[in-house]
Design an enzyme around this catalytic site. Sequence first.
Site, PDB file in Angstrom:
ATOM      1  N   ASN A  31       0.684  -1.164  -0.036  1.00  4.62           N
ATOM      2  CA  ASN A  31       0.072  -0.055   0.156  1.00  4.62           C
ATOM      3  C   ASN A  31       0.862   1.421   0.144  1.00  4.62           C
ATOM      4  O   ASN A  31       0.529   2.297  -0.495  1.00  4.62           O
ATOM      5  CB  ASN A  31      -0.873   0.013   1.075  1.00  4.62           C
ATOM      6  CG  ASN A  31      -0.343   0.017   2.603  1.00  4.62           C
ATOM      7  OD1 ASN A  31       0.571  -0.595   2.577  1.00  4.62           O
ATOM      8  ND2 ASN A  31      -1.032   0.449   3.389  1.00  4.62           N
ATOM      9  N   LYS A  54      12.490  -7.492   0.959  1.00  3.26           N
ATOM     10  CA  LYS A  54      11.499  -8.343   0.267  1.00  3.26           C
ATOM     11  C   LYS A  54      10.306  -7.549   0.246  1.00  3.26           C
ATOM     12  O   LYS A  54       9.569  -7.483   1.183  1.00  3.26           O
ATOM     13  CB  LYS A  54      11.240  -9.451   1.265  1.00  3.26           C
ATOM     14  CG  LYS A  54      10.895 -10.932   0.515  1.00  3.26           C
ATOM     15  CD  LYS A  54       9.700 -10.596  -0.411  1.00  3.26           C
ATOM     16  CE  LYS A  54       8.309 -10.765   0.410  1.00  3.26           C
ATOM     17  NZ  LYS A  54       7.102 -10.607  -0.436  1.00  3.26           N
ATOM     18  N   PRO A  55      10.009  -7.009  -0.986  1.00  3.12           N
ATOM     19  CA  PRO A  55       8.778  -6.185  -1.285  1.00  3.12           C
ATOM     20  C   PRO A  55       7.543  -6.924  -1.375  1.00  3.12           C
ATOM     21  O   PRO A  55       7.527  -8.141  -1.542  1.00  3.12           O
ATOM     22  CB  PRO A  55       9.117  -5.423  -2.454  1.00  3.12           C
ATOM     23  CG  PRO A  55      10.077  -6.189  -3.368  1.00  3.12           C
ATOM     24  CD  PRO A  55      11.077  -7.136  -2.268  1.00  3.12           C
ATOM     25  N   GLU A  81       4.968  -3.369  12.209  1.00  2.00           N
ATOM     26  CA  GLU A  81       4.034  -2.321  11.779  1.00  2.00           C
ATOM     27  C   GLU A  81       3.106  -2.812  11.427  1.00  2.00           C
ATOM     28  O   GLU A  81       3.036  -3.318  10.182  1.00  2.00           O
ATOM     29  CB  GLU A  81       4.700  -1.481  10.886  1.00  2.00           C
ATOM     30  CG  GLU A  81       6.245  -0.748  11.356  1.00  2.00           C
ATOM     31  CD  GLU A  81       5.659   0.594  12.546  1.00  2.00           C
ATOM     32  OE1 GLU A  81       4.536   0.705  12.826  1.00  2.00           O
ATOM     33  OE2 GLU A  81       6.752   1.253  12.765  1.00  2.00           O
ATOM     34  N   LEU A  82       1.819  -3.173  12.050  1.00  2.00           N
ATOM     35  CA  LEU A  82       0.819  -4.077  11.549  1.00  2.00           C
ATOM     36  C   LEU A  82      -0.676  -2.924  11.246  1.00  2.00           C
ATOM     37  O   LEU A  82      -0.346  -1.758  10.936  1.00  2.00           O
ATOM     38  CB  LEU A  82       0.503  -5.180  12.561  1.00  2.00           C
ATOM     39  CG  LEU A  82       1.676  -5.763  13.134  1.00  2.00           C
ATOM     40  CD1 LEU A  82       1.336  -6.964  14.221  1.00  2.00           C
ATOM     41  CD2 LEU A  82       2.405  -6.372  11.817  1.00  2.00           C
ATOM     42  N   CYS A 116      -2.620   2.201   6.448  1.00  4.05           N
ATOM     43  CA  CYS A 116      -2.709   1.627   7.886  1.00  4.05           C
ATOM     44  C   CYS A 116      -3.420   2.863   8.805  1.00  4.05           C
ATOM     45  O   CYS A 116      -4.140   2.487   9.619  1.00  4.05           O
ATOM     46  CB  CYS A 116      -1.344   1.146   8.169  1.00  4.05           C
ATOM     47  SG  CYS A 116      -0.087   2.416   8.132  1.00  4.05           S
ATOM     48  N   GLU A 160     -10.236  -4.348  10.154  1.00  2.43           N
ATOM     49  CA  GLU A 160      -9.729  -3.443   9.673  1.00  2.43           C
ATOM     50  C   GLU A 160     -10.412  -3.863   8.111  1.00  2.43           C
ATOM     51  O   GLU A 160     -10.203  -4.895   7.565  1.00  2.43           O
ATOM     52  CB  GLU A 160      -8.158  -3.884   9.222  1.00  2.43           C
ATOM     53  CG  GLU A 160      -7.571  -2.621   8.427  1.00  2.43           C
ATOM     54  CD  GLU A 160      -6.172  -3.054   8.335  1.00  2.43           C
ATOM     55  OE1 GLU A 160      -5.772  -4.228   8.172  1.00  2.43           O
ATOM     56  OE2 GLU A 160      -5.182  -1.946   8.598  1.00  2.43           O
TER      57      GLU A 160
HETATM   58  P1  NAD Z   1       0.531  -8.984   4.068  1.00  2.00           P
HETATM   59  O1  NAD Z   1       0.573  -9.336   5.568  1.00  2.00           O
HETATM   60  O2  NAD Z   1      -0.324  -9.834   3.365  1.00  2.00           O
HETATM   61  O3  NAD Z   1       2.015  -8.999   3.512  1.00  2.00           O
HETATM   62  C1  NAD Z   1       2.873  -8.234   3.918  1.00  2.00           C
HETATM   63  C2  NAD Z   1       4.008  -8.581   3.321  1.00  2.00           C
HETATM   64  O4  NAD Z   1       4.630  -9.860   3.946  1.00  2.00           O
HETATM   65  C3  NAD Z   1       4.271  -9.052   1.862  1.00  2.00           C
HETATM   66  O5  NAD Z   1       5.729  -8.849   1.306  1.00  2.00           O
HETATM   67  C4  NAD Z   1       3.973 -10.512   1.883  1.00  2.00           C
HETATM   68  O6  NAD Z   1       4.834 -11.321   0.732  1.00  2.00           O
HETATM   69  C5  NAD Z   1       4.965 -11.001   3.147  1.00  2.00           C
HETATM   70  N1  NAD Z   1       4.487 -12.286   3.861  1.00  2.00           N
HETATM   71  C6  NAD Z   1       3.478 -13.005   3.671  1.00  2.00           C
HETATM   72  N2  NAD Z   1       3.287 -13.938   4.242  1.00  2.00           N
HETATM   73  C7  NAD Z   1       4.398 -14.078   4.784  1.00  2.00           C
HETATM   74  C8  NAD Z   1       5.106 -15.010   5.657  1.00  2.00           C
HETATM   75  N3  NAD Z   1       4.528 -16.222   6.004  1.00  2.00           N
HETATM   76  N4  NAD Z   1       6.448 -14.835   6.191  1.00  2.00           N
HETATM   77  C9  NAD Z   1       6.957 -13.612   5.704  1.00  2.00           C
HETATM   78  N5  NAD Z   1       6.377 -12.698   5.025  1.00  2.00           N
HETATM   79  C10 NAD Z   1       5.228 -13.027   4.554  1.00  2.00           C
HETATM   80  O7  NAD Z   1      -0.002  -7.401   4.104  1.00  2.00           O
HETATM   81  P2  NAD Z   1      -0.306  -6.541   2.975  1.00  2.00           P
HETATM   82  O8  NAD Z   1      -1.767  -6.938   2.358  1.00  2.00           O
HETATM   83  O9  NAD Z   1       0.723  -6.511   2.184  1.00  2.00           O
HETATM   84  O10 NAD Z   1      -0.266  -5.317   3.596  1.00  2.00           O
HETATM   85  C11 NAD Z   1      -1.731  -4.573   4.300  1.00  2.00           C
HETATM   86  C12 NAD Z   1      -1.599  -4.735   5.717  1.00  2.00           C
HETATM   87  O11 NAD Z   1      -0.477  -3.946   5.996  1.00  2.00           O
HETATM   88  C13 NAD Z   1      -2.736  -3.986   6.285  1.00  2.00           C
HETATM   89  O12 NAD Z   1      -3.205  -4.613   7.393  1.00  2.00           O
HETATM   90  C14 NAD Z   1      -2.147  -2.634   6.778  1.00  2.00           C
HETATM   91  O13 NAD Z   1      -2.738  -1.867   7.815  1.00  2.00           O
HETATM   92  C15 NAD Z   1      -0.737  -2.994   7.116  1.00  2.00           C
HETATM   93  N6  NAD Z   1       0.222  -1.987   7.091  1.00  2.00           N
HETATM   94  C16 NAD Z   1       0.574  -1.403   8.331  1.00  2.00           C
HETATM   95  C17 NAD Z   1       1.562  -0.438   8.249  1.00  2.00           C
HETATM   96  C18 NAD Z   1       2.010   0.447   9.635  1.00  2.00           C
HETATM   97  O14 NAD Z   1       3.109   1.033   9.299  1.00  2.00           O
HETATM   98  N7  NAD Z   1       1.566   0.010  10.566  1.00  2.00           N
HETATM   99  C19 NAD Z   1       1.729   0.334   6.969  1.00  2.00           C
HETATM  100  C20 NAD Z   1       1.071  -0.311   5.803  1.00  2.00           C
HETATM  101  C21 NAD Z   1       0.465  -1.099   5.843  1.00  2.00           C
END
Ligand code: NAD
Length: 525
Positions: A147, A170-171, A243-244, A277, A375
């Site tokens: 995002n 890892k993006p 950061e969730l 987020c 969320e």
């Molecule tokens: P996601 O958890 O699906 O994926 C995030 C990253 O984790 C990706 O790069 C993904 O490939 C990787 N990933 C997935 N499974 C994994 C595993 N088992 N082990 C290691 N890495 C793994 O999240 P998303 O859909 O990409 O992002 C949206 C979420 O991120 C929302 O909940 C949002 O609130 C949160 N977010 C938080 C912040 C913050 O600063 N607190 C900022 C931006 C987004």
Amino acid sequence: MNAIHAELAHEQLVVLNPATQETIGSVPVFAPDEVAAAVERARAAQPLWAAKPIRERLALIRRFQELLCAQKDAVSAVITREAGKPLGEALSTEVLVVLDGAQYLLDNAAEFLLPEHVPHANLAMKLKRGTLLREPYGVFGIISPWNYPFSLPSVQALTALAMGNAVVLKPSEFTPFTSLELQRLLRDAGLSADLLQVVTGAGATGGALLQAKIDKMIFTGSVATGKKVAQAAAARLLPVILELGGKDPMIVLDDADVDVASSAAVWGAFMNAGQTCLSVERCYVHESIYEKFLAACTAKAGKLRPGNGADPNTDIGPMIHARQLATVKAHVQDAVARGARVLAGGAPLPQLGPNFFAPTLLADVTHQMDIMREETFGPVLPVCSFKTDDEAVALANDSEFGLAASVFTGNKSRGEQLARRINAGTVMVNDVICCFGISEAPHGGIKASGIGRTHGRYGLEEMVWPKYVDSDQMPKMKKLWWYGYGPAFRSQMQGFIELLFTRNLTNRVRGAAKSIQSYLGRKLF
Ligand code: NAD
């Protein structure tokens, strides 16, 4: 398989434009051994980097900043193409944040790394000189979401690098090209290739990075994945920043300017199609201005133009993928079934493409609805009314999340007082979301929203470990607490404790005398 990406047999990740469904390109899926090798290369390169004077590391960050400033349009176009957000937002919430984050490092990193004198209060330790040093961890692993594909990993990586670390990033599988832009810019600025490496792939590649020999992990993403990351990290005692997600509340007090607050709510809920987020995910409005506020939000939501973010007239781009859109749809349907009123939007916009959802305004929502508890991460503004400030605070705090919050009021000090009562990492008075663009402000949450901070001084502290060096100023003297125990030592300690901690002055003087006398009777060895 989801339309947005597919892992092909030859281990390539196909990346699609979420607005048009066109293929942008493909990137390799890094296998675990390739991830481990990248980390090894980073580990080998890091000591030399850390040994450079900080001004040399910052000179590179300055060159990066210059390159990014000059190439802002090209970089924002890459972001918009794979993340969908309007070009103006790619500049304001991504490029600008990174440029300012770099400036923060240029202004603060050198002073932060200066050795810090640690004075000792304890009389027994007065003859020692304490110094706090800040040491780089070594290799940081960074796992990022889609995002904010540029601002999140870039500020984290730049901060880690400035502190003398190497980074393996890892993006998100949905937005790898933006991270490759970061890598390109840093290399063009003169960074050795091994110090920032991008390992593309999906969750499995992220899992491999967690297992590789990194020294600390910064994970940004969902709570569900964050828990898996925390478990994997716990198994090997790897320090992590998480950061969730968020479910940020916005409180509109009875004295708020309705025009200002409604504009903030509409922007806060719909910016980046609600996929932030820090989005306004819940809105509580005082009952005396509730209907007026809803009318203003309805009018403003109606003016927004959804479309392809590459069109400069677009206000709201697509959602990232169909799964995200399905969550939004389910939350809206659940709210409506439980009695919420739809004042704007409420449904997908298939005529624009499979990932578009209309900016949606819901009134009369309750905490029984998913839309107020989970969320949503989409363009929905759910609103309900409250009667008293206490009720508003209780509603705001009734959440498993605690990332950020906002309060709108005509009375700044009333807003600041209320802010103290809200359980969140950041509370903004009379604005929303933009705390992420304040480089000095620590970013991070409490409760399910995560652990640790990025940005600002707390963000710097996360990139180093504190090393305390203590130097005794009397090297030829045996210390009073060393061996040579016996009744005299016990008596010496009794007197010393009395000297330091009894309130009564006479007892303190007696304690001092007892301690000195006993010490003179001891034989240290
Ligand atoms: P996601 O958890 O699906 O994926 C995030 C990253 O984790 C990706 O790069 C993904 O490939 C990787 N990933 C997935 N499974 C994994 C595993 N088992 N082990 C290691 N890495 C793994 O999240 P998303 O859909 O990409 O992002 C949206 C979420 O991120 C929302 O909940 C949002 O609130 C949160 N977010 C938080 C912040 C913050 O600063 N607190 C900022 C931006 C987004």
